[in-house]
Design a protein around this motif. Sequence first.
Motif, short mmCIF file in Angstrom:
data_model
loop_
_atom_site.label_atom_id
_atom_site.label_comp_id
_atom_site.label_asym_id
_atom_site.label_seq_id
_atom_site.Cartn_x
_atom_site.Cartn_y
_atom_site.Cartn_z
N ASP A 90 0.82 -1.22 0.00
CA ASP A 90 0.00 0.00 0.00
C ASP A 90 0.85 1.27 0.00
O ASP A 90 0.34 2.35 -0.32
N LYS A 91 2.12 1.15 0.33
CA LYS A 91 2.96 2.34 0.44
C LYS A 91 3.29 2.90 -0.94
O LYS A 91 3.56 2.14 -1.87
N PRO A 92 3.28 4.22 -1.07
CA PRO A 92 3.57 4.84 -2.38
C PRO A 92 5.03 4.72 -2.76
O PRO A 92 5.90 4.56 -1.89
N ASP A 93 5.28 4.76 -4.06
CA ASP A 93 6.67 4.75 -4.54
C ASP A 93 7.40 6.01 -4.08
O ASP A 93 6.81 7.10 -4.01
N ALA A 94 8.66 5.87 -3.77
CA ALA A 94 9.45 7.01 -3.35
C ALA A 94 9.66 8.02 -4.48
O ALA A 94 9.86 9.21 -4.26
N ILE A 95 9.56 7.52 -5.73
CA ILE A 95 9.84 8.38 -6.88
C ILE A 95 8.67 9.30 -7.20
O ILE A 95 8.81 10.52 -7.26
N ASN A 96 7.49 8.70 -7.42
CA ASN A 96 6.36 9.52 -7.85
C ASN A 96 5.29 9.72 -6.78
O ASN A 96 4.31 10.42 -7.02
N GLY A 97 5.46 9.09 -5.62
CA GLY A 97 4.50 9.29 -4.55
C GLY A 97 3.16 8.60 -4.77
O GLY A 97 2.20 8.86 -4.06
#
Length: 226
Positions: A90-97
Motif C-alpha cells: 500500500d505504500k507509495p513509490d518514493a519516486i512519484n508518490g
Amino acid sequence: MQEPCSVLFSLFNLLAHEYGIAKVKEYIPASYRLRRYYLLFGYFGLASWTFSMIFHTRDFNITEKLDYFAAGASVMYGMYYSPIRIFRLDKPDAINGKTGTVLRLWTIVCVSLYLAHIGYLTFVRFDYTYNMAANVVVGIVQNILWTWFSVQRFRKVGRLWAAWPGLIVAWLILAMSLELFDFPPWWGMVDAHALWHLGTVGPTIWWYNFLIKDAQEDLQSVRLKA
C-alpha cells in the motif's frame, strides 16, 4: 429454517464482523492507508455470512450458489489483502508518490482469478470438490504468509500480540478439522459444519483486535521516526 444452528452461528460471525468494523473505525484513523483494506475485509465478511444464513435457512440452487460465491470472495479477499499488509504494497513509490505497479498487478491477478473461478462454476461445471480444493489452497497460502509474518513481527516488537496471527491460524485449522470428522447431527441440528461456523467466531474477533494493535504499533513507530 432447515439448519437453525448453522444460521445462528453464521449470525454470530456476522456480528463479529460488525464488531470488528466498528472497532477499526474507532481506533484506526482514516489517514492510515491500511484502514480501507481492513474495512473491506469486514464488508466481505458481512456479505459472506449474510448469504450463509440465507442458504442454511432454505437450500435452493440460487441460495447455494450465492453462499459459495460469497464465501469464495471472502477467502479470495483475504488472500488479496494479506500480501498488501505483510509486504506493505500500500505504500507509495518514493519516486512519484503513487501506489506502486505491484499493487495494481496484484489487484488484477486476484480479480481475474476470482472471476475465472466463478465463471467455471457457473458456465462449465458446479464442481464441489474443485470449489473446496480452490478455497483450501488459497486459505493455506494466506495462513502460511500470516504465520511467517507473525514470527517476524514478534521478533521485531517482542510482544505477545505480535504472535496472535500464528495462534489464530492454528485455531482456524483445528476448527476446520471438524469438517473432516463429520458425525450425525446432535438433536437433528448441531452437525460438524455448524460447529465449524461456531469455531470461527472467536478468531474473527481476535483478528480484528490484532489488526488494531498492529496498526497502532505501526503508527507509533512512524511518529517516533518523525
